[in-house]
Structures are given as structure tokens and as C-alpha cells.
Design an enzyme around this catalytic site. Structure first.
Site, PDB file in Angstrom:
ATOM      1  N   HIS A 207      59.148  30.979  13.137  1.00 49.63           N
ATOM      2  CA  HIS A 207      58.408  29.720  13.198  1.00 49.63           C
ATOM      3  C   HIS A 207      58.679  28.913  11.941  1.00 49.63           C
ATOM      4  O   HIS A 207      58.823  29.480  10.860  1.00 49.63           O
ATOM      5  CB  HIS A 207      56.898  29.982  13.323  1.00 49.63           C
ATOM      6  CG  HIS A 207      56.148  28.789  13.782  1.00 49.63           C
ATOM      7  ND1 HIS A 207      55.688  27.839  12.917  1.00 49.63           N
ATOM      8  CD2 HIS A 207      55.833  28.376  15.031  1.00 49.63           C
ATOM      9  CE1 HIS A 207      55.096  26.884  13.612  1.00 49.63           C
ATOM     10  NE2 HIS A 207      55.162  27.175  14.903  1.00 49.63           N
TER      11      HIS A 207
ATOM     12  N   ASP B 132      54.650  32.085  21.719  1.00 50.68           N
ATOM     13  CA  ASP B 132      55.330  32.210  23.013  1.00 50.68           C
ATOM     14  C   ASP B 132      55.731  33.638  23.366  1.00 50.68           C
ATOM     15  O   ASP B 132      56.202  33.892  24.472  1.00 50.68           O
ATOM     16  CB  ASP B 132      56.582  31.316  23.021  1.00 50.68           C
ATOM     17  CG  ASP B 132      56.208  29.849  23.027  1.00 50.68           C
ATOM     18  OD1 ASP B 132      55.272  29.498  23.759  1.00 50.68           O
ATOM     19  OD2 ASP B 132      56.833  29.063  22.301  1.00 50.68           O
TER      20      ASP B 132
END
Ligand code: CMC
Length: 431
Positions: free
Chosen positions: A309, A366
């Protein structure tokens, strides 16, 4: 805005002369150099591809601390909101700035319910899309088409903004459900005013094929997943929405663009890509090492989907909630999902591998959400649509904030030109 300005706090030595710039500070002690004067004073710009180090605005909606794995919305920790609120409550908080009281909630939920229908012409429009369309493509273009239904009416725009918000929250799930049913040769189902937001979406998709008790379990899980998707400050799609809006384009144009940005596999599209990756591992006999080595190979574009991320350098706090939702859902539904074991084993191997450890790569939101959607019977191609339904609240909150910001300007980054220097024109006959 609670933005403190420290005048003349930053000194930059540039080509032998000292430039003095202001520094600004937010309420969680994040600091930024106010670079607005940099070019006018020095002729130099700040080059930051991918905007990894650029603050595009001051915002009061969401705070992230990527090093500590902290996320709160308007001061409330995400895990508390996910444990105690409905999605519509969180959407209200994001947009209005405060949690709704009973009356405010009744009014807001009532408005959403009153707008939870697709009129005949909208249904007709939906019926003309090729059934093979990807639902994200359909959603982006139908949302843009809502301009034709609800208008880009000049002076009425600001008056209409609030109803646009309600319509987008109310109709997005129904457009998605319509897509699902039409593709399977099934007719449109009207929303049930006695049902909650997530429950209504599942009902609009699956109708009576799901026993009531299962529907409630799934709806409860989905409300939580929508909440963890609801906002994530200046991510790619939210920045897109703000950027489109900065040109003065209407809310449907801005949100349509946001949907396009979210679709990409490095952003919201990762939830679909994660399941493809886990299914590939299953089909290839559970070979996790090959996938890990492929992700580490710099000559291979493949990345470990659902990992890494831009902001989080630790475990994504949304992934923690998503994993709990998955465990809880599977247990309550009495479903066995082998992909969970594959995902957990993949996580274990990656988080012990030097490559991932050194780069602070951990599961992101996710990584587990797709497994929950799969357990609910939602087809893979609709996973990013689920993300869209949640993120819609965040996009709209940012649009409202942006529209109210008296310092807003058109978003227009600069560049460093590296093309051909100016040269004489060559007529076609001489080329
Ligand atoms: N697998 C393998 N290597 C990775 C991964 C990954 N998933 N993510 C980052 N890296 C490597 C990257 O190659 C780079 O290595 P090096 O320093 O040797 O060049 C290093 O880690 C730093 O990564 P980065 O490319 O600078 O990170 P970024 O901030 O530009 O990209 C990201 C962030 C999310 C796009 C990226 O981590 C990624 O592609 N992850 C997989 C896709 C994914 O799961 N996306 C969902 C993100 S969370 C939800 C959302 O935002 O919608």
C-alpha cells in the site's frame, strides 16, 4: 479548517540563495511545506511522480497513519464504526461531519429509500448495454448518463447537489443488481422499503432465492465491508473525483471518473485480481512458492495482489476487519472456503519473506474482501462494484468538502518537459 500556519518556518537553499516558505500543520501533527510560492519565487517546481509526497488539499474527513496502521473518520476509529454502525450511518458521518441522531438518521434513510428505484427510462437505458459489458464499465457510463436524467442545470447545480448525493447512494446498488439479473435473463426487482441498505441490494440481486436468515447474515457482513471501503482520504479514485470536480464538471461526471479510476487492478480492481490469483494457485496444485517468486522477480510485471500500500507500511487495519468478517460469515453460513486457507498460507509465507519484510508489504483491504463476496455468491466481476458502493460515500463527502472549500482551484499539476527541443517545421513532402 484546523490548519495551523507556521510563517517562514522552512528554509530552502536553492542555487546559493535562501528561500523562506511557510509550513502548515494538521491536527495530528502532520506537517507540510506550503509550496505554493515556490515557483513564483524561484522558478522551480516540486517533481513528485505518483504524488507520493504531495498534499493536494487539507481535509477533515479521514485520518490515516500508515506507519502505525491507524484510520479514523471524523475522529471515530474505523473498527468502532464497523462494529456499531450501519453503512448509511457512516456515509452520513463522512458527508455531514457528525454521526446522525435518530431523527436525522430516519430522514436520511427515508430519502435514500424514496430514491431506491430505477425509473422506466433508466431501466431501458440499462437494457441496451451489451450483457458482456464489465459491470464497472457499465456503472461508470450509467452514472455519467444520470446527468441526462437529473441535469447539469447551471444555477440549479448547487441546489441539486444534495439530491444528487442521495440519488447516487440510492441507485448505485440497484444499477449493479439490474446488471446481475439482466445478464442471467432475470427481471428487475423493486427495492423493499422494509429492508436495510445492504439487505436491499442482496434482495435486488438474489430475490427470494436466499432464505431470510442467510440474507440477514450476508447483509450484516456486507454493511461492514461497505463501511471499511467507505473512505480512504486522497486515494487514486478520490483524487480523480476531486480533480474532475475542480474543472467545474458536475457530480455525475466526477463520480463516473472516480469509478473508472477505482476499476484498475492496482486500486479497487485488486479484489477481483486477488481471487483470480488464489484460484490460479488452487488450480496449479497449491504452488505458493512460484507465485511468491514471480512477485519478487523484477523482470516480471506480476505483483502479489492484495499486498502493499502507498500509505500503510504495516498491516492495513481494514484487512484486519475484512478477515474477521470473512471468518464470521463463513462460520455463520456454515460454508467451507478453501481459498481462505490458501490466502492465510500465502500471507504467512510473504510476511516472513525478506523481500516483503524489507519493503513493509502486508495484506491490504482487498486481500480478504473478495473471499467474503465469493461466499455470498457474488460473481467475481462484481467485486469492484461492491467496493464502489462503499467508496461512493467517501467520494461524495470529498466532493461536498471540495465544493465548500473557498480556497479550491482547478487541479492542474505541472511537468518537466523532456521531449525534443524546438525545431523548424518540416513540410510533409520533405519528411
Ligand atoms: N508485490 C510485489 N512487490 C511489491 C508489491 C506487491 N504487491 N507492492 C509493492 N511492491 C514492491 C515494489 O515493486 C517496490 O519494490 P522496489 O523498492 O524494489 O522497487 C516496493 O515494493 C515499493 O512499492 P511501490 O511500487 O513504490 O509502491 P506504490 O506505493 O507505488 O504502490 C500499490 C502501491 C498498492 C499500487 C502496490 O503495492 C501494488 O501494486 N500492490 C498490488 C495491488 C493491490 O493490492 N492494490 C490494492 C491497494 S489497497 C486498496 C486500494 O487502494 O484500492
Amino acid at each position: 479548517m484546523n490548519l495551523t500556519t507556521h510563517t517562514d518556518a522552512a528554509r530552502l537553499n536553492l542555487n546559493g540563495s535562501e528561500i523562506v516558505l511557510d509550513m502548515v500543520e494538521g491536527i495530528e501533527n502532520e506537517k507540510a511545506i506550503d509550496g505554493l510560492k515556490l515557483r513564483s519565487q524561484t522558478g522551480v517546481i516540486n517533481l513528485d511522480p505518483g504524488y507520493g509526497n504531495t498534499g493536494s488539499c487539507a481535509s477533515a474527513i479521514t485520518f490515516l497513519d500508515g506507519e502505525k496502521g491507524v484510520i479514523h473518520h471524523r475522529g471515530y476509529e474505523l473498527k468502532e464504526l464497523a462494529a456499531n454502525c450501519s453503512f448509511l450511518e457512516v456515509a452520513y458521518l463522512l458527508m455531514a461531519g457528525e454521526l446522525p441522531n435518530k431523527g436525522e438518521y430516519r430522514n436520511w434513510e427515508g430519502l435514500v429509500k424514496d430514491n431506491s428505484y430505477l425509473g422506466p427510462s433508466l431501466q431501458e437505458l440499462l437494457n441496451h448495454y451489451p450483457v458482456r459489458s464489465h459491470p464497472m464499465a457499465l456503472l461508470a457510463s450509467v452514472v455519467l448518463s444520470l446527468t441526462g436524467f437529473y441535469g447539469d442545470l447551471g444555477e440549479e447545480k448547487f441546489y441539486q447537489f444534495d439530491m444528487d448525493v442521495v440519488r447516487l447512494i440510492a441507485k448505485t446498488p440497484l444499477i449493479a443488481a439490474h446488471f446481475y439479473r439482466r445478464k442471467r435473463g432475470m427481471g428487475y426487482i423493486y427495492a423493499d422499503p422494509d429492508m436495510g441498505y445492504a439487505e436491499n441490494f442482496l434482495h435486488s440481486m438474489f430475490s427470494k432465492r436466499i432464505p431470510e436468515e442467510r440474507l440477514k447474515i450476508m447483509a450484516d457482513a456486507l454493511e461492514k465491508l461497505l463501511i471499511i471501503h467507505a473512505d480512504h482520504e486522497q486515494n487514486c479514485s478520490t483524487s480523480t473525483v476531486r480533480m474532475i470536480s475542480s474543472s467545474g464538471a458536475n457530480v455525475y461526471a466526477a463520480i463516473g471518473g472516480g469509478i473508472g479510476a477505482l476499476w484498475g487492478p492496482l486500486h479497487g480492481g485488486a479484489n477481483e485480481a486477488v481471487i483470480n490469483m488464489l484460484e490460479y494457485i488452487e488450480m496449479s496444485g497449491g504452488d505458493l512458492t512460484t507465485v511468491i517468486e514471480k512477485a519478487k522477480d523484477k523482470s516480471d510485471p506480476f505483483k502479489l495482489m492484495g499486498f502493499g500500500h502507498r500509505v500503510y507500511k504495516t498491516y492495513d487495519p481494514r484487512a484486519v476487519i475484512a478477515k474477521q468478517v470473512v471468518d464470521d460469515l463463513l462460520e455463520k453460513l456454515g460454508v467451507e472456503e478453501p481459498l481462505v486457507d490458501t490466502a492465510m498460507e500465502l500471507e504467512r509465507i510473504a510476511t516472513e519473506d525478506e523481500y516483503f519484510v524489507k519493503r513493509n508489504l502486508y495484506p491490504n483491504v482487498d486481500f480478504y474482501t473478495g473471499i467474503a463476496y465469493k461466499a455470498m455468491g457474488i460473481p467475481k466481476e462484481m467485486f469492484t462494484v461492491m467496493f464502489t458502493m462503499g467508496r461512493m460515500a467517501g467520494w461524495l463527502a470529498h466532493l461536498l468538502e471540495f465544493q465548500a472549500d473557498e480556497n479550491r482551484r482547478i487541479c492542474r499539476p505541472r511537468q518537466i518537459y523532456v521531449g525534443h527541443p524546438i525545431r523548424p517545421f518540416v513540410p510533409m513532402v520533405e519528411r
